[in-house]
Structures are given as structure tokens and as C-alpha cells.
Design a protein around this motif. Sequence first.
Motif, PDB file in Angstrom:
ATOM      1  N   HIS A 114      36.989  35.730  41.402  1.00 46.23           N
ATOM      2  CA  HIS A 114      38.181  35.875  40.562  1.00 46.23           C
ATOM      3  C   HIS A 114      38.661  37.321  40.659  1.00 46.23           C
ATOM      4  N   CYS A 116      41.170  39.932  39.477  1.00 46.35           N
ATOM      5  CA  CYS A 116      42.011  40.060  38.282  1.00 46.35           C
ATOM      6  C   CYS A 116      43.451  40.404  38.650  1.00 46.35           C
ATOM      7  N   PRO A 123      37.967  35.548  33.826  1.00 46.39           N
ATOM      8  CA  PRO A 123      37.616  34.135  33.706  1.00 46.39           C
ATOM      9  C   PRO A 123      36.707  33.925  32.495  1.00 46.39           C
TER      10      PRO A 123
END
Length: 132
Positions: A114, A116, A123
Motif C-alpha cells: 500500500h 500512501c 490501510p
Amino acid sequence: KNSRREETEHRSLDTHSIEVVVVSFGCQEGASHWLKETGCQYDMLLDPDRKIYTAFSLGASLKKVLNFSNMLLYAEYVVDNMEFPRGLPSIQDDMFQLGGDFVLDEHGRVLFSHCCQSPIDRPSVEDILSAQ
């Protein structure tokens, strides 16, 4: 300094035998100060050359950091008298560097990634745990 939610999430990660490591591009003095200010109990690695950031394609962005929705949220924090971690005046920091959250297995394979899109884009712990 940790909220009840953060303590619950910390316990949840511990019960799943997940080792959490925080990576920072800052200096040792700034990292120690941040850990103390935030009450973060995880180990921290320093990456001053941002090799890990580069390997995970984590960029910097003025537009993503200072967008309207982030500024509105920060204003709400100020109105609610929420405290932000305070930096040290002697340390220059790159406020435009974006972070990410990643889950790697014991062989170094990325199971969850993930990157950002803003400083507040993270998350959920449930999403992270589902990557195991």
C-alpha cells in the motif's frame, strides 16, 4: 499517547506473530524524538539514503500532502485540540515524502503493498492481516 484503538491494533498484530518495523529516512536524533513523542513501541530502521523508499516506489508530493482534504482534516484536528508530534527545530525534515505499508513473508516476498496517496492514507489493520 497511544489511543485505545492503537493499543487494540498493536495487540492484534502481536497475536498474529507479525513483526512490525517502522522505516524512516530521518536522522537518529529525529527518529528517537519521534518515537518518544508518539509513544510508538515498534523497532525503527533508518534509511537516510531512501533506498527502501525507492525500492518500494515511495515518492514525494507537494500536491498529495497539501491537498484540500488533508488541510481540512488538519484544521479539524486543531479545532479538536489534538496534539501533533512536535519536531525538533534543529532537524530539517522532508514533509513531502510519502510512506507506505507492506507485508513481507519470511523470504522477503511482498504479500501486501500500500503506497500512501497522502500522509493520512493508511490501510486498516484488517487489510494488513488478511495478506498473511
